[in-house]
Write a protein that holds these residues in place. Structure first.
Motif, mmCIF file in Angstrom:
data_model
loop_
_atom_site.group_PDB
_atom_site.id
_atom_site.type_symbol
_atom_site.label_atom_id
_atom_site.label_comp_id
_atom_site.label_asym_id
_atom_site.label_seq_id
_atom_site.Cartn_x
_atom_site.Cartn_y
_atom_site.Cartn_z
ATOM 1 N N ASN A 95 -1.580 21.506 -17.460
ATOM 2 C CA ASN A 95 -0.923 20.684 -16.448
ATOM 3 C C ASN A 95 -1.942 19.824 -15.709
ATOM 4 O OD1 ASN A 95 2.111 20.835 -15.582
ATOM 5 N ND2 ASN A 95 1.637 22.886 -16.356
ATOM 6 N N ILE A 96 -3.035 20.439 -15.275
ATOM 7 C CA ILE A 96 -4.054 19.698 -14.530
ATOM 8 C C ILE A 96 -4.676 18.598 -15.386
ATOM 9 C CG2 ILE A 96 -6.300 19.883 -13.379
ATOM 10 C CD1 ILE A 96 -5.474 22.715 -12.513
ATOM 11 N N ALA A 97 -4.791 18.857 -16.684
ATOM 12 C CA ALA A 97 -5.455 17.916 -17.596
ATOM 13 C C ALA A 97 -4.563 16.751 -18.020
ATOM 14 C CB ALA A 97 -5.928 18.669 -18.836
ATOM 15 N N THR A 98 -3.314 16.705 -17.558
ATOM 16 C CA THR A 98 -2.346 15.732 -18.069
ATOM 17 C C THR A 98 -2.847 14.299 -18.009
ATOM 18 O OG1 THR A 98 -0.474 17.146 -17.474
ATOM 19 C CG2 THR A 98 -0.014 14.820 -17.807
ATOM 20 N N VAL A 99 -3.220 13.810 -16.831
ATOM 21 C CA VAL A 99 -3.605 12.395 -16.702
ATOM 22 C C VAL A 99 -4.957 12.112 -17.352
ATOM 23 C CG1 VAL A 99 -4.078 10.516 -15.083
ATOM 24 C CG2 VAL A 99 -2.156 12.058 -14.674
ATOM 25 N N PRO A 100 -5.980 12.948 -17.148
ATOM 26 C CA PRO A 100 -7.229 12.682 -17.878
ATOM 27 C C PRO A 100 -7.034 12.593 -19.389
ATOM 28 C CG PRO A 100 -7.630 14.265 -16.136
ATOM 29 C CD PRO A 100 -6.141 14.058 -16.187
ATOM 30 N N ARG A 101 -6.143 13.423 -19.933
ATOM 31 C CA ARG A 101 -5.889 13.355 -21.371
ATOM 32 C C ARG A 101 -5.238 12.021 -21.747
ATOM 33 N NH1 ARG A 101 -3.482 17.838 -21.784
ATOM 34 N NH2 ARG A 101 -1.351 17.077 -21.736
#
Length: 312
Positions: A95-101
């Protein structure tokens, strides 16, 4: 800096945001309050173009948001809603990695950022990284939601009733956590709430809206001492006003020379908190200490009340 210039939104013949202009300084928290249907959430969603304005414009650091591709704009702006909007079938770290990914960060950089945010929000990586949202408490979900919004290091964070689903004890802790993190990161925050105590606790400035209009945009102290209209005066609360004024002052501002006995009061506590402690303990005076326990003097009920009567 966020500049809102004559922003208006109409749905058919209904005006839901009526010619609003204001400036949000970099690194501050601006809180939007008012009655239901006043246009607060609509205004917030026009910032990141989830809703397109009928007229007016929004400038972020001098750049018109209409000139920025929608996906790019939303990747630059964090957004937190009530309920946090976590993906139920993704782990906390996913969830936390959503935008960086989505932005194409490499795996090593994403992993480092996730670890950094878990540490910042006091969520042990070994315990929480692989958990799913349903395995978290409401307060933990809230922290993950804010961490996800901050993952790509946005300059602006929009928050729409972010603490509305939390019980009062967890809610106050979440507010304090947000303040601590905001001070550490310097993120500019625009937050919508119906809770006036929350607005006064969090806001560097508070925007009062009613019937799609902006009635006043000012510091908490100015709202309390110089409300622009009768509606503002009623909203901030006549009976609550003295206590809210005390909540804006710190004990260090009213320390008196001399000694006192009893449980010390922290110099960083609010005058409202000190008054509560004095009344609860049945004391007229209590000692005051700084962060490392050094005695600074004393605080008294009379001193607090005298400080509260001083003109703003």
């Amino acid at each position: 800096m966020i500049e809102i210039q004559s922003l208006t939104k109409r749905f058919g013949d209904t005006v839901v945001v009526d010619d609003i202009s204001l400036t949000v300084d970099e690194g501050t928290i601006s809180v939007f309050v008012g009655t239901s249907g006043a246009g607060k959430s609509t205004l917030l969603r026009m910032i990141n173009r989830l809703i397109e304005p009928t007229s007016g414009r929004v400038l972020i650091d001098g750049q018109d948001t209409m000139a920025i591709p929608e996906d790019d704009l939303r990747h630059r702006i964090g957004y937190v809603i009530q309920g946090y909007g976590l993906f139920p079938h993704r782990t906390v770290s996913e969830n936390i990695a959503t935008v960086p990914r989505l932005l194409g960060w490499d795996k090593k950089r994403i992993a480092a950022r996730v670890e950094e945010l878990l540490d910042l929000f006091q969520l042990d990586s070994g315990e929480f990284a692989r958990k799913y949202p349903h395995e978290l408490s409401g307060g933990q979900q809230q922290r993950v939601g804010v961490a996800r919004a901050l993952a790509a290091k946005p300059a602006l964070l929009l928050m729409d009733e972010p603490f509305g689903a939390l019980d009062p004890v967890i809610r106050h802790k979440a507010q304090d956590d947000l303040l601590a993190i905001q001070r550490r990161l310097g993120t500019t925050i625009m937050l919508v709430t119906h809770d006036m105590d929350e607005a006064f606790h969090l806001g560097d400035k508070i925007a009062v809206m009613d019937q799609a209009r902006l009635l006043q945009y000012a510091t908490p102290a100015e709202l309390l001492t110089r409300p622009a209209e009768e509606f503002v005066e009623k909203l901030v609360g006549t009976a609550e006003r003295p206590f809210r004024l005390l909540a804006l002052g710190k004990v260090r501002e009213a320390v008196e020379p001399g000694a006192a006995t009893g449980k010390p009061v922290s110099a960083s506590a609010t005058l409202r908190e000190a008054l509560s402690q004095l009344l609860w303990m049945g004391r007229e005076k209590l000692p005051v200490v700084d962060a490392d326990g050094t005695p600074l003097g004393r605080i008294s009920i009379g001193g607090i009340l005298a400080h509260g009567r001083q003109p703003a």
